[in-house]
Design a protein around this motif. Structure first.
Motif, PDB file in Angstrom:
ATOM      1  N   GLU A 177       8.139 -11.417  -1.702  1.00  0.00           N
ATOM      2  CA  GLU A 177       8.487 -10.164  -2.359  1.00  0.00           C
ATOM      3  C   GLU A 177       7.196  -9.404  -2.694  1.00  0.00           C
ATOM      4  OE1 GLU A 177      11.542  -9.017  -2.776  1.00  0.00           O
ATOM      5  OE2 GLU A 177      12.336 -10.819  -1.784  1.00  0.00           O
ATOM      6  N   PRO A 178       7.284  -8.073  -2.959  1.00  0.00           N
ATOM      7  CA  PRO A 178       6.058  -7.309  -3.243  1.00  0.00           C
ATOM      8  C   PRO A 178       5.185  -7.910  -4.334  1.00  0.00           C
ATOM      9  CG  PRO A 178       7.865  -5.800  -2.854  1.00  0.00           C
ATOM     10  CD  PRO A 178       8.458  -7.190  -2.838  1.00  0.00           C
ATOM     11  N   ALA A 179       5.781  -8.426  -5.423  1.00  0.00           N
ATOM     12  CA  ALA A 179       4.974  -9.022  -6.498  1.00  0.00           C
ATOM     13  C   ALA A 179       4.225 -10.249  -5.990  1.00  0.00           C
ATOM     14  CB  ALA A 179       5.853  -9.393  -7.681  1.00  0.00           C
ATOM     15  N   GLU A 180       4.857 -11.043  -5.130  1.00  0.00           N
ATOM     16  CA  GLU A 180       4.204 -12.221  -4.557  1.00  0.00           C
ATOM     17  C   GLU A 180       3.127 -11.804  -3.556  1.00  0.00           C
ATOM     18  OE1 GLU A 180       7.647 -15.603  -4.513  1.00  0.00           O
ATOM     19  OE2 GLU A 180       7.899 -13.908  -3.138  1.00  0.00           O
ATOM     20  N   GLN A 181       3.391 -10.742  -2.816  1.00  0.00           N
ATOM     21  CA  GLN A 181       2.389 -10.228  -1.895  1.00  0.00           C
ATOM     22  C   GLN A 181       1.133  -9.804  -2.653  1.00  0.00           C
ATOM     23  OE1 GLN A 181       4.452  -7.065   0.144  1.00  0.00           O
ATOM     24  NE2 GLN A 181       5.413  -8.430   1.622  1.00  0.00           N
ATOM     25  N   TRP A 227      -2.671  -2.116  -2.871  1.00  0.00           N
ATOM     26  CA  TRP A 227      -1.708  -3.132  -3.297  1.00  0.00           C
ATOM     27  C   TRP A 227      -0.378  -2.984  -2.574  1.00  0.00           C
ATOM     28  CZ3 TRP A 227      -3.614  -7.057  -5.887  1.00  0.00           C
ATOM     29  CH2 TRP A 227      -4.762  -6.879  -6.665  1.00  0.00           C
ATOM     30  N   ALA A 228       0.265  -4.104  -2.359  1.00  0.00           N
ATOM     31  CA  ALA A 228       1.593  -4.117  -1.735  1.00  0.00           C
ATOM     32  C   ALA A 228       2.591  -3.422  -2.650  1.00  0.00           C
ATOM     33  CB  ALA A 228       2.026  -5.549  -1.468  1.00  0.00           C
ATOM     34  N   SER A 229       3.568  -2.781  -2.027  1.00  0.00           N
ATOM     35  CA  SER A 229       4.631  -2.101  -2.755  1.00  0.00           C
ATOM     36  C   SER A 229       5.926  -2.272  -1.965  1.00  0.00           C
ATOM     37  CB  SER A 229       4.295  -0.613  -2.905  1.00  0.00           C
ATOM     38  OG  SER A 229       4.362   0.030  -1.644  1.00  0.00           O
ATOM     39  N   PRO A 230       7.057  -1.870  -2.522  1.00  0.00           N
ATOM     40  CA  PRO A 230       8.313  -1.953  -1.750  1.00  0.00           C
ATOM     41  C   PRO A 230       8.278  -1.114  -0.475  1.00  0.00           C
ATOM     42  CG  PRO A 230       8.791  -1.703  -4.088  1.00  0.00           C
ATOM     43  CD  PRO A 230       7.313  -1.500  -3.928  1.00  0.00           C
ATOM     44  N   GLU A 231       7.427  -0.068  -0.447  1.00  0.00           N
ATOM     45  CA  GLU A 231       7.368   0.804   0.731  1.00  0.00           C
ATOM     46  C   GLU A 231       6.450   0.247   1.819  1.00  0.00           C
ATOM     47  OE1 GLU A 231       6.849   2.059  -2.454  1.00  0.00           O
ATOM     48  OE2 GLU A 231       8.970   2.647  -2.576  1.00  0.00           O
ATOM     49  N   GLY A 354       5.057  -0.745  15.083  1.00  0.00           N
ATOM     50  CA  GLY A 354       4.756  -2.128  15.429  1.00  0.00           C
ATOM     51  C   GLY A 354       5.381  -3.086  14.436  1.00  0.00           C
ATOM     52  N   GLU A 355       4.808  -4.286  14.333  1.00  0.00           N
ATOM     53  CA  GLU A 355       5.363  -5.306  13.449  1.00  0.00           C
ATOM     54  C   GLU A 355       4.881  -5.163  12.011  1.00  0.00           C
ATOM     55  OE1 GLU A 355       4.462  -9.110  15.114  1.00  0.00           O
ATOM     56  OE2 GLU A 355       5.466  -8.700  17.020  1.00  0.00           O
ATOM     57  N   LEU A 356       3.953  -4.231  11.758  1.00  0.00           N
ATOM     58  CA  LEU A 356       3.384  -4.083  10.424  1.00  0.00           C
ATOM     59  C   LEU A 356       3.927  -2.838   9.749  1.00  0.00           C
ATOM     60  CD1 LEU A 356      -0.346  -4.978  11.102  1.00  0.00           C
ATOM     61  CD2 LEU A 356       1.630  -6.467  10.891  1.00  0.00           C
ATOM     62  N   ASP A 357       3.915  -2.876   8.422  1.00  0.00           N
ATOM     63  CA  ASP A 357       4.380  -1.766   7.607  1.00  0.00           C
ATOM     64  C   ASP A 357       3.295  -0.700   7.521  1.00  0.00           C
ATOM     65  OD1 ASP A 357       6.790  -1.310   6.540  1.00  0.00           O
ATOM     66  OD2 ASP A 357       6.563  -2.615   4.796  1.00  0.00           O
ATOM     67  N   ARG A 358       3.503   0.447   8.154  1.00  0.00           N
ATOM     68  CA  ARG A 358       2.529   1.532   8.117  1.00  0.00           C
ATOM     69  C   ARG A 358       3.253   2.860   7.869  1.00  0.00           C
ATOM     70  NH1 ARG A 358      -2.612   0.859  10.589  1.00  0.00           N
ATOM     71  NH2 ARG A 358      -3.363  -1.197   9.995  1.00  0.00           N
ATOM     72  N   PRO A 359       2.606   3.802   7.188  1.00  0.00           N
ATOM     73  CA  PRO A 359       3.186   5.145   7.061  1.00  0.00           C
ATOM     74  C   PRO A 359       3.349   5.783   8.433  1.00  0.00           C
ATOM     75  CG  PRO A 359       1.368   4.845   5.526  1.00  0.00           C
ATOM     76  CD  PRO A 359       1.341   3.675   6.445  1.00  0.00           C
ATOM     77  N   SER A 360       4.336   6.649   8.567  1.00  0.00           N
ATOM     78  CA  SER A 360       4.676   7.223   9.865  1.00  0.00           C
ATOM     79  C   SER A 360       4.233   8.668   9.988  1.00  0.00           C
ATOM     80  CB  SER A 360       6.189   7.138  10.085  1.00  0.00           C
ATOM     81  OG  SER A 360       6.574   7.843  11.257  1.00  0.00           O
ATOM     82  N   LEU A 361       3.850   9.047  11.201  1.00  0.00           N
ATOM     83  CA  LEU A 361       3.528  10.437  11.492  1.00  0.00           C
ATOM     84  C   LEU A 361       4.774  11.306  11.561  1.00  0.00           C
ATOM     85  CD1 LEU A 361       0.758  10.197  14.256  1.00  0.00           C
ATOM     86  CD2 LEU A 361       0.478  10.462  11.805  1.00  0.00           C
ATOM     87  N   LEU A 362       5.943  10.694  11.572  1.00  0.00           N
ATOM     88  CA  LEU A 362       7.178  11.466  11.584  1.00  0.00           C
ATOM     89  C   LEU A 362       7.444  12.138  10.244  1.00  0.00           C
ATOM     90  CD1 LEU A 362       9.485   9.047  13.605  1.00  0.00           C
ATOM     91  CD2 LEU A 362       8.275  11.078  14.422  1.00  0.00           C
TER      92      LEU A 362
END
Length: 401
Positions: A177-181, A227-231, A354-362
């Motif tokens: 979870e984000p807190a654990e991350q 820091w990790a977040s839900p987003e 891809g497989e990682l959480d990244r902000p989108s250009l969309l």
């Protein structure tokens, strides 16, 4: 801000008699993945790089050599019947942030790196593996060694010049979870900072630094963790790197080498490298202006995917924390264009698919990537990601050169 299409960019490239494309790799010509061993490069892209010849160089924080290096991807894509060294099919340019240089024939050198530094780096992966194993056990004490050990092993990239702790496999494999991350991020930073202290004790206090990817810029010479977040998962790569191995210094090295190939004279000297370069962007730009004649500067095209911008509230004001491993070299490339009057271009590829959480250009506001006050001008956006970029790149190499 008015932006160009890829088609218009190709027109500009074809109209230039002196152009140099400088390109990041992961997230640009191949999708981002949790495990670098699963990456793949298209064979036609490799052929297109060779077609561009002296007009193209890579600039990456990954490495050319080693089991996880990009050279293995080239060899796998071409198959056992091809000889990339003989055919000149390796990707030329700088890796490990600039301290690993490679020709298209696979000749590798490490300018400015000492034997004592290499020896210290060789011991880092073992310490990272022990540390990450302990962190995983604390987070999931009920999990068996059979589950935790493979994840811990996969999280440590035993690169020769930039040993790296990659948390993506742990985020996914441990289902954090984000807190654990965030707890894992904090523990990882402490682990790598402990290595910096060890280096100081061995007389190598000015040899290494901790590179965070993605990050929120630097403060007092230290990169700021996202820091990790839900987003978004935030900082996932903790790289133990040689000081001076930053892409903006690498950009100046590549520019110096390009001019030497074109004119027979290296304006910054034949031995100029990232370890001897100025340590900040202002110094790098000043050196370029002092030593390089304007008519020798090519049109520079910088292609990358990792920039960040996050708001922070200070009283009644909103300020921006800007970072990302590509922001420095893209910004310097832009400033060189302004200083020398060359139409340099910044190209940003969307790596969010891809497989990682990244902000989108969309996102039309480019949240997480840029902001309304961002001094970095993004000339070309590639929302279609690596697949769209590679298709354009191959066509550009085929039709222009």
């Amino acid at each position: 801000m008015a932006r160009l299409s890829l088609e218009k960019l190709q027109e500009e490239i074809s109209a230039s008699s002196n152009v140099l494309l400088i390109q990041d790799l992961d997230g640009v010509c191949m999708p981002l993945v949790r495990d670098p061993l699963t990456r793949a490069l298209p064979a036609d892209y490799i052929e297109a790089v060779r077609r561009l010849g002296h007009r193209f160089r890579v600039l990456t924080n990954g490495e050319h050599s080693g089991s996880r290096g990009v050279n293995r991807l080239v060899e796998r894509a071409l198959g056992p019947e091809r000889d990339p060294a003989g055919e000149g099919l390796y990707l030329p340019g700088l890796a490990a942030g600039g301290v690993q240089s490679q020709s298209q024939h696979g000749a590798i050198s490490h300018p400015g790196v000492s034997e004592s530094e290499l020896a210290f780096l060789a011991a880092v992966p073992g310490q990272l593996k022990a540390g990450v194993q302990a962190m995983a056990e604390r987070l999931r004490p009920s999990s068996s060694a059979a589950v935790l050990e493979p994840l811990s092993q996969a999280a440590v990239l035993d690169n020769q010049l930039s040993p790296t702790l990659n948390l993506n496999v742990l985020f996914a494999g441990l289902q954090l979870e984000p807190a654990e991350q965030r707890r894992l991020q904090e523990a990882s930073q402490e682990l790598l900072e402990g290595l910096e202290e060890q280096a100081k004790e061995q007389g190598l206090g000015d040899s290494f630094f901790l590179h965070l990817a993605p990050n929120l810029g630097s403060q007092d010479g230290k990169e700021q963790l996202k820091w990790a977040s839900p987003e978004h998962c935030g900082t996932s790569d903790f790289q133990f790197m040689l000081r001076g191995a930053v892409k903006e210094a690498g950009l100046l090295v590549l520019l110096n080498q390009h001019i030497a190939r074109q004119t027979g004279h290296a304006p910054l000297g034949d031995d100029f490298n990232v370890r001897t370069a100025p340590r900040n962007a202002e110094g790098l730009l000043a050196l370029a202006q002092e030593a390089i004649a304007p008519d020798q500067v090519p049109t520079l095209i910088g292609i990358a995917d990792t920039i960040t911008s996050e708001p922070r509230v200070e009283g009644t004001q909103v300020r921006w924390s800007r970072g990302g491993s590509d922001r420095g070299f893209l910004t310097l490339l832009q400033e060189i264009g302004r200083a020398f009057g060359t139409p340099n271009r910044v190209v940003l590829v969307d790596s969010s698919d891809g497989e990682l959480d990244r902000p989108s250009l969309l996102d039309p506001e480019l949240k997480g990537l840029s902001d309304p006050e961002d001094p970095l001008q993004l000339d070309v956006l590639v929302p279609g990601g690596p697949a769209t970029y590679v298709e354009w790149f191959n066509g550009m190499a085929r039709n222009v050169f």
